[in-house]
Design an enzyme around this catalytic site. Structure first.
Site, PDB file in Angstrom:
ATOM      1  N   HIS A 175     -11.195  -5.064  -3.902  1.00  0.00           N
ATOM      2  CA  HIS A 175     -11.628  -4.081  -4.901  1.00  0.00           C
ATOM      3  C   HIS A 175     -11.813  -4.811  -6.224  1.00  0.00           C
ATOM      4  CE1 HIS A 175      -7.663  -4.107  -6.847  1.00  0.00           C
ATOM      5  NE2 HIS A 175      -7.126  -4.000  -5.637  1.00  0.00           N
ATOM      6  N   ASP A 302       4.424  -1.757  12.163  1.00  0.00           N
ATOM      7  CA  ASP A 302       5.327  -2.872  12.456  1.00  0.00           C
ATOM      8  C   ASP A 302       6.637  -2.701  11.691  1.00  0.00           C
ATOM      9  OD1 ASP A 302       6.515  -5.535  12.658  1.00  0.00           O
ATOM     10  OD2 ASP A 302       4.530  -6.178  13.357  1.00  0.00           O
ATOM     11  N   SER A 317      -3.089  -6.216  -1.984  1.00  0.00           N
ATOM     12  CA  SER A 317      -4.528  -5.930  -1.954  1.00  0.00           C
ATOM     13  C   SER A 317      -5.299  -7.202  -1.645  1.00  0.00           C
ATOM     14  CB  SER A 317      -4.986  -5.384  -3.307  1.00  0.00           C
ATOM     15  OG  SER A 317      -4.449  -4.122  -3.553  1.00  0.00           O
TER      16      SER A 317
END
Length: 353
Positions: A175, A302, A317
């Protein structure tokens, strides 16, 4: 030669002609089908390979000009309160010059305003891509000291994750870098990637996103890359030879087309534990967001990652996502009310930009 024999010969000739015609038509059809197959559009990613990374790095960028965050009141020598820059300089403006002199740092700006001797200040401003000039009258707040009442920023730093490397070039974050105060994509003039010393993780809980905790030393010895672009789907640039050496054992993976990605099992690759680890996730939904772009909604399943981080935390991110031995996307956001869930962008979209 009997008439019957002649008729048989004619019929045989017609039969052979029909058979030959059928072979010719079939052959033409095959060639057409072959040509159509060769001309059929295929994914631009066929054969494209990237090296997934997942390493957390320090990110430092300089703004392309001095970013105006907001305006504020100032008090003059006589106790009067005013806001000289209000409705003149606005949130999101980039100041590029003052009195026709180029400026690029807060320090330069403060020095120029302080020594203006009360004269009007002519700002060159980039406002939503348009170049304009704005004149502001400074206020004397102390003896030979002047202010105009603005909050500004000329850089930004933090932690993020390198998604992939290809031929010395990188893509990271998944992003854009946006200013936390204006909410707008930052116009950057460049920046650096730095080694980051990760010393812990603040786990995410419902209502409070967690974060990777680390320290960045901003010196030349720690530089591992140069940031060249800040775009909607990530930041891009070049990495150093030392960084390439640190991932030399990593295998490249084929880039998946959007059409190949399916709901179901996948994995996140990250170094959040201190070493490269693949953690299981589920792609629970594929849909279009408000911008019309397709994105994935993911859920961490997980238990190792949930125990370590609570799920997805700030600083992750850009972590690459792998499915069916192909790189398919990158983590972008976490759900504030459920840190095991988040969003991810398709690698196809990120890479093409």
């Amino acid at each position: 030669m009997s008439r019957l024999y002649k008729y048989r010969m004619i019929l045989r000739f017609i039969l052979m002609a029909n058979i030959l015609f059928i072979f010719i038509v079939a052959g033409l059809g095959y060639e057409k089908e072959k040509r159509e197959h060769l001309l059929k559009p295929v994914s631009g990613n066929v054969g494209k390979r990237l090296t997934p990374v997942g390493k957390t790095v320090g990110i430092y960028v300089n703004t392309k000009g001095i970013l105006v965050i907001d305006t504020c009141d100032v008090t003059d020598l006589y106790g009067n309160t005013t806001s000289p820059a209000k409705n003149k300089l606005i949130k999101g403006d980039y100041i590029t010059a003052l009195n026709s002199e180029k400026i690029s740092t807060k320090k330069q700006l403060i020095n120029e305003i302080t020594k203006c001797d009360g004269k009007d200040l002519d700002f060159s401003v980039d406002r939503n891509g348009k170049k304009i000039n704005v004149v502001v009258s400074p206020v004397e707040t102390g003896v030979n000291m002047y202010k105009i009442g603005i909050w500004v920023r000329d850089d930004l730093q933090g932690l993020g994750t390198v998604t992939y490397v290809e031929n010395g070039k990188f893509g990271a974050l998944g992003h854009s870098i946006t200013d936390s105060d204006t909410g707008k994509l930052m116009k950057v003039s460049g920046g650096k990637l730095y080694l980051a010393d990760i010393y812990g993780v603040e786990k995410g809980i419902s209502g409070t996103p967690g974060e990777i905790e680390g320290m960045i030393t901003y010196d030349d010895d720690n530089v591992v890359g140069s940031i060249e672009e800040n775009k909607l789907y990530g930041i891009y640039g070049s990495v150093t030879d030392d960084f390439l050496q640190s991932i030399s054992d990593e295998e490249s993976l084929e880039v998946a087309d959007e059409s190949e990605v399916t709901e179901g099992n996948a994995q996140i690759q990250t170094f959040v534990s201190g070493e490269k680890t693949l953690y299981d996730i589920q792609i629970v939904n594929i849909h279009k967001n408000k911008n019309g772009d397709k994105e994935m909604e993911i859920k961490v399943t997980d238990k190792r990652l949930i125990t370590l981080t609570g799920g997805i935390v700030q600083g992750m991110s850009g972590s690459p996502i792998i499915q069916n031995e192909k790189i398919i996307g990158a983590v972008t956001h976490v759900f504030v009310n459920d840190p095991t869930r988040g969003y991810a962008i398709f690698i196809d979209k990120m890479y093409k930009q």
